[in-house]
Design a protein around this motif. Structure first.
Motif, PDB file in Angstrom:
ATOM      1  N   ILE A   1      17.279  37.983   8.137  1.00 32.64           N
ATOM      2  CA  ILE A   1      16.186  39.233   7.797  1.00 32.64           C
ATOM      3  C   ILE A   1      16.412  39.787   6.783  1.00 32.64           C
ATOM      4  O   ILE A   1      15.431  40.296   5.929  1.00 32.64           O
ATOM      5  CB  ILE A   1      15.700  39.859   9.285  1.00 32.64           C
ATOM      6  N   ILE A   2      17.594  40.615   6.675  1.00 35.57           N
ATOM      7  CA  ILE A   2      17.964  41.484   5.708  1.00 35.57           C
ATOM      8  C   ILE A   2      18.059  41.057   4.405  1.00 35.57           C
ATOM      9  O   ILE A   2      17.572  41.590   3.279  1.00 35.57           O
ATOM     10  CB  ILE A   2      19.271  42.134   6.003  1.00 35.57           C
ATOM     11  N   SER A   3      18.689  39.543   4.383  1.00 34.99           N
ATOM     12  CA  SER A   3      18.496  38.851   2.843  1.00 34.99           C
ATOM     13  C   SER A   3      17.282  38.707   2.271  1.00 34.99           C
ATOM     14  O   SER A   3      17.055  38.701   1.144  1.00 34.99           O
ATOM     15  CB  SER A   3      19.428  37.718   3.070  1.00 34.99           C
ATOM     16  N   THR A   4      15.996  38.465   3.122  1.00 37.14           N
ATOM     17  CA  THR A   4      14.811  38.397   2.598  1.00 37.14           C
ATOM     18  C   THR A   4      14.486  39.517   1.847  1.00 37.14           C
ATOM     19  O   THR A   4      13.522  39.422   0.906  1.00 37.14           O
ATOM     20  CB  THR A   4      13.678  38.140   3.748  1.00 37.14           C
TER      21      THR A   4
ATOM     22  N   ASP B   1      13.475  33.821  -1.375  1.00 41.19           N
ATOM     23  CA  ASP B   1      13.354  32.538  -1.758  1.00 41.19           C
ATOM     24  C   ASP B   1      15.057  31.875  -1.264  1.00 41.19           C
ATOM     25  O   ASP B   1      15.139  30.676  -0.841  1.00 41.19           O
ATOM     26  CB  ASP B   1      12.875  31.870  -2.983  1.00 41.19           C
ATOM     27  N   LEU B   2      15.886  32.436  -1.951  1.00 36.39           N
ATOM     28  CA  LEU B   2      17.228  32.156  -1.517  1.00 36.39           C
ATOM     29  C   LEU B   2      17.683  32.329  -0.214  1.00 36.39           C
ATOM     30  O   LEU B   2      18.451  31.654   0.343  1.00 36.39           O
ATOM     31  CB  LEU B   2      18.191  32.867  -2.571  1.00 36.39           C
ATOM     32  N   ALA B   3      16.942  33.431   0.630  1.00 42.42           N
ATOM     33  CA  ALA B   3      17.213  33.566   2.005  1.00 42.42           C
ATOM     34  C   ALA B   3      16.490  32.458   2.711  1.00 42.42           C
ATOM     35  O   ALA B   3      17.287  32.246   3.742  1.00 42.42           O
ATOM     36  CB  ALA B   3      16.549  34.979   2.166  1.00 42.42           C
ATOM     37  N   ILE B   4      15.249  31.970   2.356  1.00 44.14           N
ATOM     38  CA  ILE B   4      14.962  30.812   2.863  1.00 44.14           C
ATOM     39  C   ILE B   4      15.723  29.585   2.888  1.00 44.14           C
ATOM     40  O   ILE B   4      16.148  28.914   3.816  1.00 44.14           O
ATOM     41  CB  ILE B   4      13.430  30.631   2.231  1.00 44.14           C
ATOM     42  N   ILE B   5      16.076  29.233   1.754  1.00 44.98           N
ATOM     43  CA  ILE B   5      17.022  28.360   1.552  1.00 44.98           C
ATOM     44  C   ILE B   5      18.467  28.407   2.342  1.00 44.98           C
ATOM     45  O   ILE B   5      18.942  27.467   3.180  1.00 44.98           O
ATOM     46  CB  ILE B   5      17.398  27.969   0.066  1.00 44.98           C
TER      47      ILE B   5
ATOM     48  N   MET C   1      10.277  38.213   5.724  1.00 46.30           N
ATOM     49  CA  MET C   1       9.126  38.401   4.808  1.00 46.30           C
ATOM     50  C   MET C   1       8.331  39.405   5.053  1.00 46.30           C
ATOM     51  O   MET C   1       7.764  40.002   4.378  1.00 46.30           O
ATOM     52  CB  MET C   1       8.717  36.853   4.367  1.00 46.30           C
ATOM     53  N   LEU C   2       7.553  39.073   6.465  1.00 44.34           N
ATOM     54  CA  LEU C   2       6.571  39.923   6.682  1.00 44.34           C
ATOM     55  C   LEU C   2       6.857  41.314   6.760  1.00 44.34           C
ATOM     56  O   LEU C   2       5.843  42.235   6.442  1.00 44.34           O
ATOM     57  CB  LEU C   2       6.229  39.628   8.337  1.00 44.34           C
ATOM     58  N   ILE C   3       8.193  41.678   7.216  1.00 43.34           N
ATOM     59  CA  ILE C   3       8.568  43.354   7.356  1.00 43.34           C
ATOM     60  C   ILE C   3       8.669  43.842   5.923  1.00 43.34           C
ATOM     61  O   ILE C   3       8.215  44.702   5.652  1.00 43.34           O
ATOM     62  CB  ILE C   3       9.851  43.352   7.869  1.00 43.34           C
ATOM     63  N   GLY C   4       9.414  42.942   4.979  1.00 46.95           N
ATOM     64  CA  GLY C   4       9.462  43.347   3.523  1.00 46.95           C
ATOM     65  C   GLY C   4       8.205  43.671   2.885  1.00 46.95           C
ATOM     66  O   GLY C   4       7.839  44.656   2.122  1.00 46.95           O
ATOM     67  N   ASP C   5       7.302  42.567   3.067  1.00 48.14           N
ATOM     68  CA  ASP C   5       5.875  42.826   2.291  1.00 48.14           C
ATOM     69  C   ASP C   5       5.077  43.806   2.743  1.00 48.14           C
ATOM     70  O   ASP C   5       4.453  44.604   1.905  1.00 48.14           O
ATOM     71  CB  ASP C   5       4.934  41.391   2.419  1.00 48.14           C
ATOM     72  N   THR C   6       5.077  43.973   4.086  1.00 52.49           N
ATOM     73  CA  THR C   6       4.387  45.122   4.599  1.00 52.49           C
ATOM     74  C   THR C   6       4.783  46.450   4.093  1.00 52.49           C
ATOM     75  O   THR C   6       3.988  47.421   4.014  1.00 52.49           O
ATOM     76  CB  THR C   6       4.214  45.004   6.328  1.00 52.49           C
ATOM     77  N   ALA C   7       5.924  46.455   4.097  1.00 55.83           N
ATOM     78  CA  ALA C   7       6.842  47.960   3.697  1.00 55.83           C
ATOM     79  C   ALA C   7       6.258  48.116   2.233  1.00 55.83           C
ATOM     80  O   ALA C   7       6.096  49.446   1.886  1.00 55.83           O
ATOM     81  CB  ALA C   7       8.072  47.805   3.803  1.00 55.83           C
TER      82      ALA C   7
ATOM     83  N   VAL D   1       0.508  36.693   5.966  1.00 53.04           N
ATOM     84  CA  VAL D   1       0.891  35.547   7.230  1.00 53.04           C
ATOM     85  C   VAL D   1       0.634  34.427   6.672  1.00 53.04           C
ATOM     86  O   VAL D   1       1.656  33.492   6.740  1.00 53.04           O
ATOM     87  CB  VAL D   1       0.335  35.978   8.586  1.00 53.04           C
ATOM     88  N   ILE D   2      -0.290  33.990   6.369  1.00 60.22           N
ATOM     89  CA  ILE D   2      -0.752  32.373   6.023  1.00 60.22           C
ATOM     90  C   ILE D   2       0.227  32.254   4.886  1.00 60.22           C
ATOM     91  O   ILE D   2       0.467  30.777   4.953  1.00 60.22           O
ATOM     92  CB  ILE D   2      -2.473  32.466   5.623  1.00 60.22           C
ATOM     93  N   SER D   3       0.123  33.085   3.700  1.00 64.90           N
ATOM     94  CA  SER D   3       1.065  32.638   2.811  1.00 64.90           C
ATOM     95  C   SER D   3       2.248  32.422   3.042  1.00 64.90           C
ATOM     96  O   SER D   3       3.140  31.455   2.722  1.00 64.90           O
ATOM     97  CB  SER D   3       0.568  33.664   1.745  1.00 64.90           C
ATOM     98  N   ILE D   4       2.831  33.287   3.900  1.00 63.19           N
ATOM     99  CA  ILE D   4       4.267  33.189   4.260  1.00 63.19           C
ATOM    100  C   ILE D   4       4.555  31.793   4.954  1.00 63.19           C
ATOM    101  O   ILE D   4       5.487  31.335   4.679  1.00 63.19           O
ATOM    102  CB  ILE D   4       4.547  34.509   5.399  1.00 63.19           C
ATOM    103  N   LEU D   5       3.751  31.521   5.909  1.00 59.51           N
ATOM    104  CA  LEU D   5       4.135  30.359   6.829  1.00 59.51           C
ATOM    105  C   LEU D   5       3.899  29.148   5.757  1.00 59.51           C
ATOM    106  O   LEU D   5       4.670  28.306   5.969  1.00 59.51           O
ATOM    107  CB  LEU D   5       2.748  30.182   7.630  1.00 59.51           C
ATOM    108  N   LEU D   6       2.788  29.043   4.949  1.00 62.90           N
ATOM    109  CA  LEU D   6       2.942  27.982   4.117  1.00 62.90           C
ATOM    110  C   LEU D   6       4.199  28.006   3.087  1.00 62.90           C
ATOM    111  O   LEU D   6       4.600  26.703   2.980  1.00 62.90           O
ATOM    112  CB  LEU D   6       1.509  28.115   3.335  1.00 62.90           C
ATOM    113  N   TRP D   7       4.414  29.049   2.214  1.00 60.32           N
ATOM    114  CA  TRP D   7       5.556  28.952   1.517  1.00 60.32           C
ATOM    115  C   TRP D   7       6.674  28.653   2.060  1.00 60.32           C
ATOM    116  O   TRP D   7       7.746  27.829   1.496  1.00 60.32           O
ATOM    117  CB  TRP D   7       5.561  30.162   0.838  1.00 60.32           C
ATOM    118  N   ALA D   8       7.081  29.414   3.174  1.00 59.33           N
ATOM    119  CA  ALA D   8       8.273  29.307   3.810  1.00 59.33           C
ATOM    120  C   ALA D   8       8.462  27.881   4.219  1.00 59.33           C
ATOM    121  O   ALA D   8       9.828  27.378   4.593  1.00 59.33           O
ATOM    122  CB  ALA D   8       8.652  30.271   4.803  1.00 59.33           C
ATOM    123  N   ALA D   9       7.513  27.351   4.920  1.00 57.45           N
ATOM    124  CA  ALA D   9       7.652  26.003   5.525  1.00 57.45           C
ATOM    125  C   ALA D   9       7.973  24.984   4.766  1.00 57.45           C
ATOM    126  O   ALA D   9       8.892  24.042   4.816  1.00 57.45           O
ATOM    127  CB  ALA D   9       6.378  25.671   6.071  1.00 57.45           C
TER     128      ALA D   9
END
Length: 199
Positions: free
Chosen positions: A32-35, A40-44, A68-74, A144-152
């Motif tokens: 979570i913190i690395s995101t 992207d490297l955190a996802i990998i 990702m959601l926490i960081g983007d929302t902040a 949320v939609i973009s996070i799910l698609l990109w991260a998946a």
């Protein structure tokens, strides 16, 4: 003083500290913190942890999405706060933020999808969402939609490669990771400089 406190074999505190590295909760926190730093490297990295059996794949994927959601929302809230805090508004005046405000006001869904595909520029993009006063509900749903698609997509490819080439990746991981980080930063610096020049 208990026997083994200094130099003995009975060091329960040290054992418990070392065991944190194998704890799934500790790994979730790290992911979570690395995101917040290298998304992207955190996802990998999370996918490779899952492929090596260190984390359950569902848990690793959920941790990356939550981070990702926490960081983007902040960042979005930071942009909204700029309308109330002059000092922050002054520091939010950046070419890469200014150039995204109007497109976000005109077509927020389309622009949010583009921002997700621009690694290294997301920081400016999500601050721009707040500056542009994109409605909170629109931002959250689109994000949320973009996070799910990109991260998946990224997680799935990395997880498959991690399982297919587990032994090779384990042998080369400590060499490849620093190289990947350096190349990532150089690429983002170059891309950012080009976009700032265009702006």
């Amino acid at each position: 003083m208990p026997a083994g406190f200094f130099g003995g074999t009975d060091v329960p505190m040290l054992d418990s500290l070392l065991s944190y590295s194998d704890s799934p909760y500790w790994l979730v926190l790290i992911v979570i913190i690395s995101t917040f730093m290298l998304e992207d490297l955190a996802i990998i990295g999370a996918a490779l942890l899952a492929a090596s059996g260190k984390m359950m794949p569902e848990l690793a994927f959920a941790a990356t999405c939550v981070g990702m959601l926490i960081g983007d929302t902040a960042l979005y809230l930071l942009g909204r706060l700029a309308h109330r805090w002059p000092w922050l508004a002054h520091h939010c005046r950046h070419p890469l933020i200014d150039r995204q405000v109007r497109p976000l006001q005109q077509a927020p869904w389309h622009q949010l999808a583009l921002i997700r595909c621009m690694p290294g520029l997301r920081t400016f993009g999500y601050i721009a969402c707040g500056v542009a006063r994109v409605p909170g509900w629109t931002f959250t749903v689109a994000n949320v939609i973009s996070i799910l698609l990109w991260a998946a997509g990224l997680f799935g490819v990395a997880f498959w490669l991690g399982q297919a080439y587990a032994e090779q990746l384990q042998a080369w991981l400590w060499w490849l990771l620093p190289v990947a980080v350096v190349l990532f930063f150089l690429g983002q610096k170059r891309l950012r400089a080009r976009l700032e020049a265009e702006a």
